[in-house]
Write a protein that holds these residues in place. Structure first.
Motif, mmCIF file in Angstrom:
data_model
loop_
_atom_site.group_PDB
_atom_site.id
_atom_site.type_symbol
_atom_site.label_atom_id
_atom_site.label_comp_id
_atom_site.label_asym_id
_atom_site.label_seq_id
_atom_site.Cartn_x
_atom_site.Cartn_y
_atom_site.Cartn_z
ATOM 1 N N LEU A 140 4.491 -6.206 -2.038
ATOM 2 C CA LEU A 140 5.070 -7.595 -1.439
ATOM 3 C C LEU A 140 5.862 -7.138 -0.143
ATOM 4 C CD1 LEU A 140 5.926 -9.990 -4.405
ATOM 5 C CD2 LEU A 140 3.865 -9.878 -2.779
ATOM 6 N N PHE A 141 6.903 -6.240 -0.232
ATOM 7 C CA PHE A 141 8.055 -5.878 0.800
ATOM 8 C C PHE A 141 7.225 -5.122 1.870
ATOM 9 C CE2 PHE A 141 11.226 -3.153 2.572
ATOM 10 C CZ PHE A 141 12.244 -4.255 3.035
ATOM 11 N N PRO A 182 -0.505 -3.019 3.107
ATOM 12 C CA PRO A 182 0.450 -2.672 2.125
ATOM 13 C C PRO A 182 0.284 -1.925 0.892
ATOM 14 C CG PRO A 182 0.518 -4.920 2.980
ATOM 15 C CD PRO A 182 -0.870 -4.425 3.541
ATOM 16 N N LEU A 183 -0.815 -2.506 0.351
ATOM 17 C CA LEU A 183 -1.339 -1.487 -0.794
ATOM 18 C C LEU A 183 -1.527 -0.098 -0.710
ATOM 19 C CD1 LEU A 183 -2.070 -1.641 -3.865
ATOM 20 C CD2 LEU A 183 -4.535 -2.203 -3.268
ATOM 21 N N ALA A 219 5.328 2.694 -12.549
ATOM 22 C CA ALA A 219 4.857 2.026 -11.370
ATOM 23 C C ALA A 219 3.754 2.767 -10.699
ATOM 24 C CB ALA A 219 6.092 1.905 -10.255
ATOM 25 N N SER A 220 3.770 4.165 -10.532
ATOM 26 C CA SER A 220 2.693 4.799 -10.075
ATOM 27 C C SER A 220 1.172 4.620 -10.689
ATOM 28 C CB SER A 220 2.970 6.490 -10.046
ATOM 29 O OG SER A 220 4.311 6.787 -9.234
ATOM 30 N N THR A 278 9.132 -2.726 -9.200
ATOM 31 C CA THR A 278 9.101 -1.390 -8.248
ATOM 32 C C THR A 278 7.554 -1.650 -7.660
ATOM 33 O OG1 THR A 278 10.643 -0.240 -9.949
ATOM 34 C CG2 THR A 278 8.973 0.848 -8.358
ATOM 35 N N ALA A 279 6.593 -1.690 -8.499
ATOM 36 C CA ALA A 279 5.200 -1.690 -7.975
ATOM 37 C C ALA A 279 4.734 -2.791 -7.194
ATOM 38 C CB ALA A 279 4.028 -1.510 -9.175
#
Length: 292
Positions: A233-234, A178-179, A45-46, A227-228
């Motif tokens: 989105l969250f 968010p990003l 994800a990272s 995850t990513a």
């Protein structure tokens, strides 16, 4: 598009993605250890987030990094390992129900540490939700004596970690995109996770392990989508709504997760379902607003 419409769209998409994450963790554990699942989930994800959001890190100040470090440990580092550990003993459907206590913990943490004012109805909702959690765990011990339900506390602690993350983002990091928040959070988790992976021996084992070859696709889907993308989105949902509304994504997650679990041959007792309904009723009380 109005904010009120956007937040419901984000809520629906997240419910589908995160509701599917529990079965992906289960399938990943067929080839990898819990530490390897958690570590690879973070590293994969990272890497994607660094590609997408590395430039956004320039927008963070020194003060932001202080809160990002705390938020990153709470959301991006601890839960991936603890969820994998929990699901070595607990079914994916039950794990998703236990995860439903996130809004309750979000409310408690918000009240104790972030000055959130609670009404009596919300306090009652918290106690009802926690009662449902106790019922769910005790019923699971009786219904599934072959499963170690003490591992439920890995899920409960993860839910508590998420609740800290939600309140920190809303109070101290809402001015960031968010990003940027998501990329920085995983930047905090990346190096500790990589160290754990190196000590786990996953890179030397992978070449000759067929089970790993089959499970890695589930793990990639879990890392990149569950995850990513889901964290971006969250964090956007937190900015568009309140912390408690964002945590309410856990209303719908169990429905998706239980369906996947049943399709995969899992069994859930009526008492466990009743405990899950009690939890969701408590969450509903915490979130319900009186009509004017």
């Amino acid at each position: 598009m109005k904010q009120i419409e956007q937040k419901w769209i984000y809520l629906s998409i997240l419910s589908l993605i995160w509701g599917s994450s529990f079965i992906l963790i289960k399938k990943s554990l067929l080839g990898f250890t819990p530490m390897q699942v958690g570590g690879l989930r973070i590293v994969f994800a990272s890497l994607l987030l660094f590609i997408l959001g590395f430039k956004s890190l320039k927008t963070l100040s020194k003060t932001d990094w202080k809160w990002i470090t705390l938020a990153g440990l709470c959301s991006s580092f601890i839960p991936p390992f603890f969820f994998a550990l929990g699901q070595t003993q607990i079914s994916s459907g039950i794990t998703s129900i236990l995860n439903s206590i996130v809004p309750l913990f979000t409310t408690i943490v918000g009240m104790v540490l972030f000055g959130l004012a609670l009404k009596r109805r919300q306090v009652l909702g918290v106690f009802i939700g926690l009662l449902g959690t106790v019922l769910l765990i005790t019923a699971g011990m009786d219904h599934n004596p072959n499963q170690n339900y003490w591992y439920s506390f890995f899920i409960i602690f993860s839910a508590l970690s998420y609740s800290f993350n939600i309140n920190i983002i809303k109070k101290h990091l809402a001015h960031l995109t968010p990003l940027a928040v998501t990329t920085a959070s995983f930047g905090v988790a990346f190096f500790p996770a990589l160290v754990i992976l190196l000590y786990s021996g996953v890179f030397s084992q992978f070449k000759g392990d067929i089970a790993m070859h089959e499970s890695v696709w589930y793990l990639l889907a879990l890392a990149l989508l569950g995850t990513a993308l889901a964290n971006i989105l969250f964090n956007k949902l937190i900015q568009l709504s309140s912390p408690v509304f964002a945590a309410s994504v856990t209303y719908l997650i169990p429905l998706v997760a239980i369906l996947w679990g049943l399709l995969d041959g899992e069994h859930i007792s009526l008492v466990q379902l009743f405990g899950g309904l009690i939890i969701l009723f408590g969450v509903w009380l915490v979130n319900r607003k009186k009509k004017e």
